[in-house]
Write an enzyme that holds these catalytic residues in place. Structure first.
Site, PDB file in Angstrom:
ATOM      1  N   LYS A 152       0.801  -1.153   0.101  1.00  0.00           N
ATOM      2  CA  LYS A 152      -0.216   0.135   0.081  1.00  0.00           C
ATOM      3  C   LYS A 152       0.762   1.317   0.132  1.00  0.00           C
ATOM      4  CE  LYS A 152      -4.134  -1.922   0.045  1.00  0.00           C
ATOM      5  NZ  LYS A 152      -3.614  -3.378  -0.185  1.00  0.00           N
ATOM      6  N   TYR A 159     -12.181  -6.483  33.443  1.00  0.00           N
ATOM      7  CA  TYR A 159     -12.837  -7.368  32.431  1.00  0.00           C
ATOM      8  C   TYR A 159     -13.999  -6.937  32.165  1.00  0.00           C
ATOM      9  CZ  TYR A 159      -8.017  -9.439  33.447  1.00  0.00           C
ATOM     10  OH  TYR A 159      -7.233  -9.645  33.411  1.00  0.00           O
TER      11      TYR A 159
END
Length: 388
Positions: free
Chosen positions: A191, A227
């Site tokens: 790219k 979490y």
């Protein structure tokens, strides 16, 4: 193919390119406390710089361009049962990303001049299940953003720009991030700027940015220690090493795009004089084309002869490639939800059928070469075709 005179292979600037910016950045990351985005500052800095360059509100860096598309689709709420209109002529990631979120990619034909999505054809494919339209800015040439804005308003669908080829491109003076829609980029090895792999999503507001941030890190909010997975997602986080390399790549992107613009007009004029060669057209509303590829068509050529032409160009040192097959002519398209069979889709995509057979492209590093090298490239191209 019959033989043509053997001459020393042409040489072009190397790709990827790197310098002190990347080298110093890698050492800086190596010596910092953490190598992932939550332990350093390179990803945060790259996201700010990339968003600013493209006129976007915010950006999220990702592991690769395909994941950038998947993340963008998730932010748009695309999921099982939804349809997303994609160009039939594009790299398969545009279609596969849709399939990976459980939705149906609906191939749409392209324009014969720019190879970008035919917006009128897309309008005919809209159904009550259509959630988004994904234009690809093919080879750095913008899709028709004016017509797409009208389609989005009248049909009530989202526009997701696949800008994997369009780093620093502009449409009527507007950058990719200035259209109020989400856009996805790739930093794969070939790219216009690269860290080997990588991607980014441009977000238009705080709400979409918050959602994208959660989803790219398994649903966890910034600073989470409990979490607390607040939404579904995956681990699409970019690491600090990739981000610092991309910050270095940004320092030379603008100059490279300017040079490719200049060289592309020179090369297109040369190739356009060769009988049987038709360079990719340009919509002049795209007032800055980043030129990820130099694309041409060889109308009437067979797929076998096209491959022989590409092989001969490679033998002369020219980085050449065959064009993409239509997405619906790949086995991967039918591994998951799909609409219709190949023959049915092909009937509505006649341009993609032709371009998928007769198009070939040259890597953008040829457009960083001197004009004398491009003159020689055109001579070799003509000799190869004449000898076919």
């Amino acid at each position: 193919m019959s033989s043509i005179p053997v001459q020393p292979p042409l040489t072009f600037p190397a790709w990827p390119q790197h310098g002190t910016e990347e080298r110093e950045g890698l050492l800086r990351v190596l010596e910092q406390e953490g190598w992932w985005r939550n332990g350093g500052s390179e990803v945060d800095s790259f996201e700010r710089e990339f968003a600013e360059l493209h006129g976007a509100h915010r950006a999220i860096a990702t592991t690769n361009g395909t994941h950038a598309l998947e993340l963008a689709l998730s932010v748009l709420g695309v999921g099982p049962g939804d349809e997303v209109i994609v160009p039939a002529f594009t790299f398969i990631a545009s279609s596969m990303a849709v399939q990976r979120v459980g939705a149906v990619p609906v191939p749409c034909d392209i324009r014969p001049d720019t190879y970008c999505l035919d917006v009128e054809a897309a309008a005919r494919l809209v159904t009550p299940r259509t959630k988004a339209v994904m234009p690809v800015h093919m080879a750095g040439q913008f899709a028709d953003m004016d017509a797409l804005a009208d389609l989005a308003e009248t049909a009530g669908v989202a526009i997701l720009q696949d800008a994997a080829h369009a780093h620093s491109a502009r449409w009527r003076g507007r950058r990719v991030g200035e259209f109020g829609s989400i856009a996805a980029f790739s930093f794969q090895n070939g790219k216009l700027m690269t860290a080997g792999e990588g991607g980014a999503v441009l977000l238009p507001d705080d709400e979409t940015h918050r959602d994208a941030y959660l989803r790219h890190g398994c649903g966890r909010p910034p600073g989470d220690r409990l979490y607390a997975h607040l939404t579904q997602g995956s681990n699409f986080r970019m690491n600090e090493f990739s981000a610092t390399v991309l910050r270095g790549q940004l320092t030379r992107l603008e100059a490279q795009v300017t040079l490719r613009e200049e060289r592309s007009r020179h090369l297109d004029a040369l190739l356009g004089r060769i009988p049987g060669v038709v360079p990719q057209g340009r919509d002049e509303r795209c007032d800055r084309n980043s030129h990820y590829m130099a694309m041409v068509r060889l109308p009437g050529i067979t797929a076998e002869r096209r491959l022989a032409v590409v092989d001969a160009l490679i033998a002369h040192g020219i980085p050449a490639f065959v064009g993409f097959p239509p997405v619906y002519r790949t086995a991967g398209y039918f591994e998951g939800p799909a609409i219709g069979d190949v023959d049915e889709i092909a009937k509505r995509c006649p341009v993609s059928e032709e371009v998928g057979t007769d198009c070939l492209w040259l890597h953008h590093r040829v457009l960083l070469a001197d004009t004398a090298v491009l003159d020689r490239l055109a001579e070799v191209f003509a000799d190869v075709l004449a000898a076919a």
